[in-house]
Design an enzyme around this catalytic site. Structure first.
Site, short mmCIF file in Angstrom:
data_model
loop_
_atom_site.label_atom_id
_atom_site.label_comp_id
_atom_site.label_asym_id
_atom_site.label_seq_id
_atom_site.Cartn_x
_atom_site.Cartn_y
_atom_site.Cartn_z
N ASN A 53 -11.30 -6.21 11.35
CA ASN A 53 -10.96 -7.25 12.30
C ASN A 53 -12.24 -7.95 12.73
OD1 ASN A 53 -8.11 -6.81 12.49
ND2 ASN A 53 -8.58 -4.92 13.57
N GLU B 71 0.83 -1.19 0.00
CA GLU B 71 0.00 0.00 0.00
C GLU B 71 0.87 1.25 0.00
OE1 GLU B 71 -2.50 -0.12 3.42
OE2 GLU B 71 -4.02 -1.38 2.47
N ARG C 8 -13.43 -9.84 15.01
CA ARG C 8 -13.33 -10.33 16.38
C ARG C 8 -13.54 -9.17 17.33
NH1 ARG C 8 -8.47 -8.00 17.57
NH2 ARG C 8 -6.88 -7.97 15.94
#
Length: 736
Positions: free
Chosen positions: A326, A235, A328
């Site tokens: 994410n 990136e 989680r």
């Protein structure tokens, strides 16, 4: 009222927020339910396992812990109703071993598995395995984990959903020459990043093409060690970024909401150390657009349960870009809980049970401000390298409705090289940012840890920095303000001021130690102690005197530890005259009263203050810590007898006990860890700064480099060997 409810409940003005009850009357409910979870296995360790267990117990759910040999006596094992051993200390042989965890669930009758964060929490294969075995996975569907876990695939999905992306390469081709060409197209500096996992592991910032190959190979190796997958994406590196993330939640009925944003910009080694919610210095319009983008991201993958959509905010252009999702519960979820008054672990469990979200988007509150400071065992002057050792003294601050301490350790526990070195998370809430920050500073100054190096003093410096106080944060904050945050050993004024403060602390510490000794003598033989050992000790025609010489060393030291000789004269009525010598150190007359085993009240010049000390033996030295006001100092004193360590020897190989005084050219291990690669042979000619070997600890790599040009001599380690902090690695002989 339950313990956790007490922790999260707060007095917000004008409202008081409590846990909002789940109800079948929640928006868009179709009253579908599944079998309720009555027994839960936590496939994790440390503070997050303890955190989940507390909520489960409040809900009446029985809990099962799993543990490796290193964690047999750990706090999460003690808190759980049952515990199952799953393997030896290395994570790949225990906490990452899915079949063992499934077997533990089956053997104990657990109906569900909560993965926490890290380890198997973002493994689509594990989530699918749970489903195949008839176990409820408390998290998102395996398909969402798979789509979002592959950062390259996730960026393609987000792009199709209209979520803005940072320019980069997210394809499947991993040939190093091809990737180097792609990096040239993107333009330097670039960010090399593993396609799976998180926590900054494997991440590399590359400034020029000449550094690309080594950085790419190192990132692949670290990614493979941490996540078992070594694919990489590239990136464009944003030079002045902020890390802002949004907490989202979805249920199994198609509802998705966001619970406001968090700013996680203050980082070291690409890992967060202070998080806050909401993000400072952003407009409500920006907050709304960010939240909508996060919800769009979640809906694009039919998401349910807790998730975090991370964005990079370019402070130059004012634009934000999707970074990753994410799938989680995040480490920093407590700051969101504090501003919305909700228990997110309870939400996860209830959603896994099939219940709908308890609130709609318009009902989500934003009350006050919260901070989280991550307290790590690490050596800040050595570049934040992880540290290991025994927690000889561990006294966290007192919890309250506005202060939480999330921890998985107790006094006497060992911080192992096998796992993340986080000791605790300090979470505070205030009615506004300024109030919350004042509270965080106060709590950090009172958070006592001794036995290994920590980042607490550094966190306090960060919190007191003017730019941080103003909310002027970015991911380069520490590098940008390093002159303020670290003492330059060549700055004589700063180093002298630091030394003066240390000597003042040493004076108070010695007086407290002598007072404690006197009290022990009086209480051990009441009425029978010799006058020579009374307080003050009797002497003919003069007052009793003693001298204690302490060694002090911190980041401002140059050329080894500095000595602080403390001369103490016992005065009547429990007072002590402290003399240290030199015009910079005026004599002190202190009145000391012992309040507890470690706590004292010390008065000087009409002003009294609370003081705490900790004393323990380590490495054949007596270690002394003192906390007074906002100051903490650590001293050492050479034992008068050659005493064997009572607790350290079993955890420290003989190589680590070698003298700290080595001949010139000796290179020692900067941390305990595993030698993963040796890059040169014994006798090889090397140049200044050339990489010699690679160490790994807590899944983070550290390259040991030559400190000067010369020849490698007496190379003592090989790949696969475990070393302790201070172990001799090799010698470097200069060119003759």
């Amino acid at each position: 009222m339950s313990f956790l409810t007490c922790l999260i409940r707060r007095r917000a003005k004008p409202l008081i927020f409590r846990y909002r009850e789940f109800s079948s009357n929640a928006p868009n409910s179709d009253n579908r339910t599944s079998a309720k979870i009555e027994k839960l296995l936590i496939a994790n360790r440390g503070e997050i396992a303890c955190r989940i267990i507390r909520t489960a117990k409040r809900l009446g759910i029985r809990t099962v812990a799993v543990y490796s040999d290193a964690d047999e006596r750990s706090l999460h094992v003690k808190l759980a109703d049952e515990a199952v051993r799953i393997g030896p200390p290395p994570a790949r042989l225990s906490y990452l071993l899915a079949p063992s965890i499934i077997q533990a669930a089956a053997g104990t009758g657990a109906q569900a598995i909560h993965p926490g964060y890290g380890f198997l929490s973002e493994s689509a294969e594990f989530a699918q395995l749970c489903e195949d075995e008839g176990l409820t996975f408390i998290g998102p569907p395996a398909s969402a984990i798979r789509d979002m876990g592959d950062k390259s695939a996730s960026k393609r999905i987000m792009g199709a959903a209209g979520v803005p992306l940072v320019p980069g390469y997210h394809g499947d081709e991993q040939d190093i020459d091809f990737m180097k060409i792609e990096a040239d197209k993107i333009g330097y500096p670039i960010l090399i990043k593993p396609t799976h996992g998180g926590g900054g592991k494997g991440m590399r910032i590359v400034q020029s093409p000449k550094d690309f190959v080594d950085s790419f190979i190192g990132a692949q190796r670290e990614a493979a060690a941490s996540f078992g997958i070594n694919t990489i994406l590239l990136e464009k590196y944003i030079t002045k970024p902020r890390h802002i993330e949004v907490q989202i939640f979805g249920d199994k009925h198609g509802n998705v909401i966001h619970l406001n944003e968090r700013d996680c910009s203050v980082q070291r080694r690409h890992q967060k150390i202070i998080e806050e919610a909401p993000a400072p210095n952003v407009s409500n319009d920006f907050r709304s657009h960010l939240g909508q983008a996060a919800v769009s991201a979640a809906k694009a993958v039919s998401y349910h349960s807790a998730g975090t959509v991370e964005f990079i905010f370019d402070t130059v252009s004012g634009e934000f870009y999707f970074m990753e999702m994410n799938t989680r519960l995040q480490v920093e979820h407590p700051v969101t809980e504090m501003i919305v008054g909700q228990d997110l672990v309870e939400w996860q469990i209830r959603i896994a049970n099939g219940e709908p979200l308890p609130v709609s988007q318009s009902q989500v509150p934003l009350s006050g401000h919260a901070f989280e400071a991550r307290i790590y065992a690490e050596n800040v002057p050595k570049g934040f390298l992880p540290a290991t050792g025994i927690l000889h003294h561990y006294h966290p601050v007192q919890a309250s409705p506005e202060v939480r301490v999330e921890t998985g350790v107790e006094q006497g526990d060992t911080v192992s090289m096998h796992y993340d070195p986080m000791i605790a998370k300090l979470v505070v809430w205030g009615e506004d940012r300024r109030g919350a920050l004042i509270k965080m500073k106060d709590c950090l100054s009172k958070f006592q840890v001794a036995g290994l190096p920590t980042n607490i003093d550094f966190l306090l410096k960060l919190a007191n920095h003017g730019a941080f106080e103003n909310g002027e944060v970015e991911t380069h904050f520490i590098e940008l303000h390093k002159d303020d945050l670290f003492i330059n050993p060549d700055d004589q004024l700063s180093t002298q001021q630091a030394y003066n403060a240390a000597v003042h602390g040493a004076s108070i510490a010695v007086a407290c130690i002598f007072e404690r000794e006197s009290k022990v003598t009086r209480e051990s033989s009441p009425g029978t102690a010799s006058v020579w050992y009374s307080n003050p000790p009797f002497r003919v025609n003069h007052f009793a005197k003693r001298t204690m010489e302490l060694e002090w060393e911190d980041e401002s030291s140059k050329g080894g530890p500095k000595l602080a000789p403390i001369h103490v004269t016992y005065l009547p009525k429990g007072k002590y005259l402290i003399e240290t010598g030199g015009s910079s150190f005026p004599d002190l007359e202190l009145n000391v009263v012992q309040l507890g085993d470690h706590d004292f009240r010390v008065e000087h010049g009409g002003i009294s203050m609370n003081v705490s000390i900790a004393v323990y033996q380590k490495d054949q030295m007596e270690h002394i810590h003192i906390w007074h006001g906002s100051c903490h100092h650590h001293f050492k004193r050479r034992n008068r007898l050659d005493l064997a360590d009572s607790d350290e020897s079993q955890h420290r190989p003989a190589a680590a006990a070698e003298s700290s005084s080595h001949p010139p050219g000796t290179v020692v291990a900067p941390m305990a860890g595993l030698v993963v690669k040796v890059l040169v042979k014994d006798g090889a000619k090397v140049s200044d700064g050339q990489p010699i070997l690679v160490l790994e600890a807590m899944k983070m790599e550290h390259v040991v480099k030559a400190t000067s040009s010369g020849h490698i001599s007496s190379l003592r380690v090989t790949a696969g060997q475990q070393v302790s902090d201070g172990t001799i690695l090799f010698n470097l002989k200069g060119d003759e």
